[in-house]
Enzyme design. Structure first.
Site, PDB file in Angstrom:
ATOM      1  N   GLY A  14       0.820  -1.263  -0.124  1.00  0.00           N
ATOM      2  CA  GLY A  14       0.020   0.252   0.067  1.00  0.00           C
ATOM      3  C   GLY A  14       0.943   1.413   0.055  1.00  0.00           C
ATOM      4  NE  ARG A  17      -4.546   5.653  -2.505  1.00  0.00           N
ATOM      5  CZ  ARG A  17      -5.758   6.103  -2.756  1.00  0.00           C
ATOM      6  NH1 ARG A  17      -6.031   7.205  -3.277  1.00  0.00           N
ATOM      7  NH2 ARG A  17      -6.923   5.207  -2.106  1.00  0.00           N
ATOM      8  CB  VAL A  65      -2.115  -7.058  -0.210  1.00  0.00           C
ATOM      9  CG1 VAL A  65      -0.783  -6.303  -0.700  1.00  0.00           C
ATOM     10  CG2 VAL A  65      -3.367  -6.070   0.040  1.00  0.00           C
ATOM     11  CG  ASN A  91       0.299   0.901   4.853  1.00  0.00           C
ATOM     12  OD1 ASN A  91      -0.080   1.499   6.013  1.00  0.00           O
ATOM     13  ND2 ASN A  91       0.035   1.251   3.590  1.00  0.00           N
ATOM     14  CB  SER A 143      -7.330   1.601  12.471  1.00  0.00           C
ATOM     15  OG  SER A 143      -8.119   2.883  12.606  1.00  0.00           O
ATOM     16  CE1 TYR A 157      -9.831   0.639   7.766  1.00  0.00           C
ATOM     17  CE2 TYR A 157     -10.564   1.760   9.936  1.00  0.00           C
ATOM     18  CZ  TYR A 157      -9.474   1.650   9.091  1.00  0.00           C
ATOM     19  OH  TYR A 157      -8.193   2.014   9.049  1.00  0.00           O
ATOM     20  CB  ALA A 158     -14.449  -1.489  13.591  1.00  0.00           C
ATOM     21  CB  ALA A 159     -14.630  -6.365  11.961  1.00  0.00           C
ATOM     22  CE  LYS A 161      -7.008  -1.403   8.908  1.00  0.00           C
ATOM     23  NZ  LYS A 161      -5.551  -1.681   8.501  1.00  0.00           N
TER      24      LYS A 161
HETATM   25  P1  NAP Z   1      -4.904   5.487   0.985  1.00  0.00           P
HETATM   26  O1  NAP Z   1      -4.327   6.820   1.084  1.00  0.00           O
HETATM   27  O2  NAP Z   1      -6.344   5.037   0.533  1.00  0.00           O
HETATM   28  O3  NAP Z   1      -4.033   4.422   0.517  1.00  0.00           O
HETATM   29  C1  NAP Z   1      -4.018   3.096   0.502  1.00  0.00           C
HETATM   30  C2  NAP Z   1      -2.863   2.246  -0.149  1.00  0.00           C
HETATM   31  O4  NAP Z   1      -3.424   0.908  -0.168  1.00  0.00           O
HETATM   32  C3  NAP Z   1      -2.739   2.537  -1.460  1.00  0.00           C
HETATM   33  O5  NAP Z   1      -1.427   2.628  -1.762  1.00  0.00           O
HETATM   34  C4  NAP Z   1      -3.426   1.400  -2.186  1.00  0.00           C
HETATM   35  O6  NAP Z   1      -2.723   1.146  -3.311  1.00  0.00           O
HETATM   36  C5  NAP Z   1      -3.226   0.335  -1.363  1.00  0.00           C
HETATM   37  N1  NAP Z   1      -4.063  -0.896  -1.393  1.00  0.00           N
HETATM   38  C6  NAP Z   1      -5.551  -0.622  -1.357  1.00  0.00           C
HETATM   39  N2  NAP Z   1      -6.069  -1.895  -1.727  1.00  0.00           N
HETATM   40  C7  NAP Z   1      -4.991  -2.742  -2.121  1.00  0.00           C
HETATM   41  C8  NAP Z   1      -4.960  -4.160  -2.562  1.00  0.00           C
HETATM   42  N3  NAP Z   1      -5.918  -4.910  -2.683  1.00  0.00           N
HETATM   43  N4  NAP Z   1      -3.710  -4.457  -3.149  1.00  0.00           N
HETATM   44  C9  NAP Z   1      -2.726  -3.725  -2.899  1.00  0.00           C
HETATM   45  N5  NAP Z   1      -2.460  -2.335  -2.463  1.00  0.00           N
HETATM   46  C10 NAP Z   1      -3.741  -2.088  -2.054  1.00  0.00           C
HETATM   47  O7  NAP Z   1      -4.899   4.827   2.593  1.00  0.00           O
HETATM   48  P2  NAP Z   1      -4.223   5.304   3.897  1.00  0.00           P
HETATM   49  O8  NAP Z   1      -5.063   6.321   4.521  1.00  0.00           O
HETATM   50  O9  NAP Z   1      -2.935   5.467   3.426  1.00  0.00           O
HETATM   51  O10 NAP Z   1      -4.278   3.791   4.686  1.00  0.00           O
HETATM   52  C11 NAP Z   1      -3.130   2.874   4.773  1.00  0.00           C
HETATM   53  C12 NAP Z   1      -3.303   2.177   5.907  1.00  0.00           C
HETATM   54  O11 NAP Z   1      -3.493   2.899   7.161  1.00  0.00           O
HETATM   55  C13 NAP Z   1      -4.747   1.352   5.960  1.00  0.00           C
HETATM   56  O12 NAP Z   1      -4.484  -0.041   6.379  1.00  0.00           O
HETATM   57  C14 NAP Z   1      -5.438   2.004   6.833  1.00  0.00           C
HETATM   58  O13 NAP Z   1      -6.474   1.337   7.302  1.00  0.00           O
HETATM   59  C15 NAP Z   1      -4.533   2.585   7.931  1.00  0.00           C
HETATM   60  N6  NAP Z   1      -5.024   3.717   8.744  1.00  0.00           N
HETATM   61  C16 NAP Z   1      -5.288   4.908   7.991  1.00  0.00           C
HETATM   62  C17 NAP Z   1      -5.747   6.145   8.761  1.00  0.00           C
HETATM   63  C18 NAP Z   1      -5.917   7.188   8.170  1.00  0.00           C
HETATM   64  O14 NAP Z   1      -6.284   8.102   8.732  1.00  0.00           O
HETATM   65  N7  NAP Z   1      -5.484   7.603   6.952  1.00  0.00           N
HETATM   66  C19 NAP Z   1      -6.136   5.886   9.966  1.00  0.00           C
HETATM   67  C20 NAP Z   1      -5.754   4.296  10.541  1.00  0.00           C
HETATM   68  C21 NAP Z   1      -5.577   3.460   9.763  1.00  0.00           C
HETATM   69  P3  NAP Z   1      -3.314   0.984  -4.883  1.00  0.00           P
HETATM   70  O15 NAP Z   1      -4.474   1.823  -5.246  1.00  0.00           O
HETATM   71  O16 NAP Z   1      -2.135   1.308  -5.682  1.00  0.00           O
HETATM   72  O17 NAP Z   1      -3.713  -0.533  -4.827  1.00  0.00           O
END
Ligand code: NAP
Length: 258
Positions: A14, A17, A65, A91, A143, A157-159, A161
């Protein structure tokens, strides 16, 4: 003192971005060799170009993934390109909003597969190489939502995480004999492309609920992941670090007045 990951072979899923890109940036700046994984080739290659132009040693591999085949493919590719896997940062994740009353089986399964089954697949795919490393590290991005808090619209999502943490604790026990540690970072609200997509109103209201007065940056999460992946964190396993600016501390709205 700085935490050493120099020359370590690191996978960040992930990483096209958001938080994953932040984790990859922090590791690349720390001198690690990083394989970035995601599905969006253009975004992945652009990120790699930017990191390498700043002196990084990174490359991109496209994989989904949510599938076993995708996770085994990136693990194999890491061995081919880097010759080792020292650190796996699992991630990748999604957080589509859907109320329970409207949630379909497919909605639920997509989130569980992307966020939770991916942890299982990717750790399993990398275990042998992490064991050979002799100081293998797994860092999951979980998370606060699920393990600590709840939020309407995110039952699936909560489940997923909270499930990651159950997985983590037992994986930590099973993999300890290989000196592999398994830990998790629990981000609060972090300013990523995914979060910005939820609208300005959501973002500004969230900032007001965070004692430190701002949303997290992707690097804030990267630094916590870097610590857990470092040699210095070798005696820490099955644990979590919450990186949320104090968001989960107040027991009532009044507590936010300080
Ligand atoms: P994001 O900006 O939407 O980025 C998500 C990343 O995951 C992207 O690089 C996307 O890449 C990749 N991805 C999604 N589905 C995928 C798949 N099936 N196979 C491979 N790559 C995949 O989200 P983010 O906010 O950075 O979140 C990243 C992690 O942090 C997640 O696990 C999220 O639950 C956790 N998180 C985020 C926050 C927050 O506030 N942002 C808070 C708590 C936890 P592609 O689109 O190129 O596949």
């Amino acid at each position: 003192m700085s935490y050493s990951v120099t020359k370590k072979a690191v996978i960040v899923t992930g990483a096209t971005r958001g938080i994953g890109r932040g984790i990859a940036t922090v590791f690349a700046q720390g001198g690690a060799r990083v394989l970035l994984v995601g599905r969006d080739e253009a975004a992945g290659e652009a990120t790699v170009a930017e990191l390498n132009s700043a002196g990084g040693d990174t490359s991109f591999f496209a994989a989904d993934v949510a599938t076993r085949v995708g996770c085994y493919a990136f693990a194999e590719e890491a061995m081919r390109r880097l010759g080792a896997i020292d650190v796996l940062c699992a991630n990748a994740g999604i957080f589509p909003e859907k109320r329970l009353s409207e949630m379909t089986d497919d909605d639920f399964d997509l989130v569980i597969n992307t966020n939770l089954r991916s942890s299982f697949f990717s750790v399993q795919a990398c275990t042998d190489a992490l064991a050979v490393s002799g100081h293998g590290r797994v860092v999951l991005t979980s998370s606060i939502t699920g393990p600590i808090t709840g939020f309407p619209g995110w039952t699936h999502y909560a489940a997923s995480k909270a499930g990651q943490l159950g997985f983590m604790r037992t994986a930590a026990l099973e993999l300890a004999k290989f000196s592999i540690t398994v830990n998790a970072v629990l981000p609060g609200n972090v300013l990523t492309e995914g979060l910005v997509g939820m609208g300005e109103d959501y973002v500004s209201k969230m900032a007001m609920s965070i004692p430190l007065g701002r949303l997290g940056s992707v690097n804030d999460i990267g630094y916590a992941a870097l610590f857990l992946a470092s040699e210095e964190a070798g005696f820490i396993t099955g644990q979590t670090i919450t990186v949320d600016g104090g968001q989960t501390l107040p027991e009532a709205l009044d507590a936010l007045k300080g």
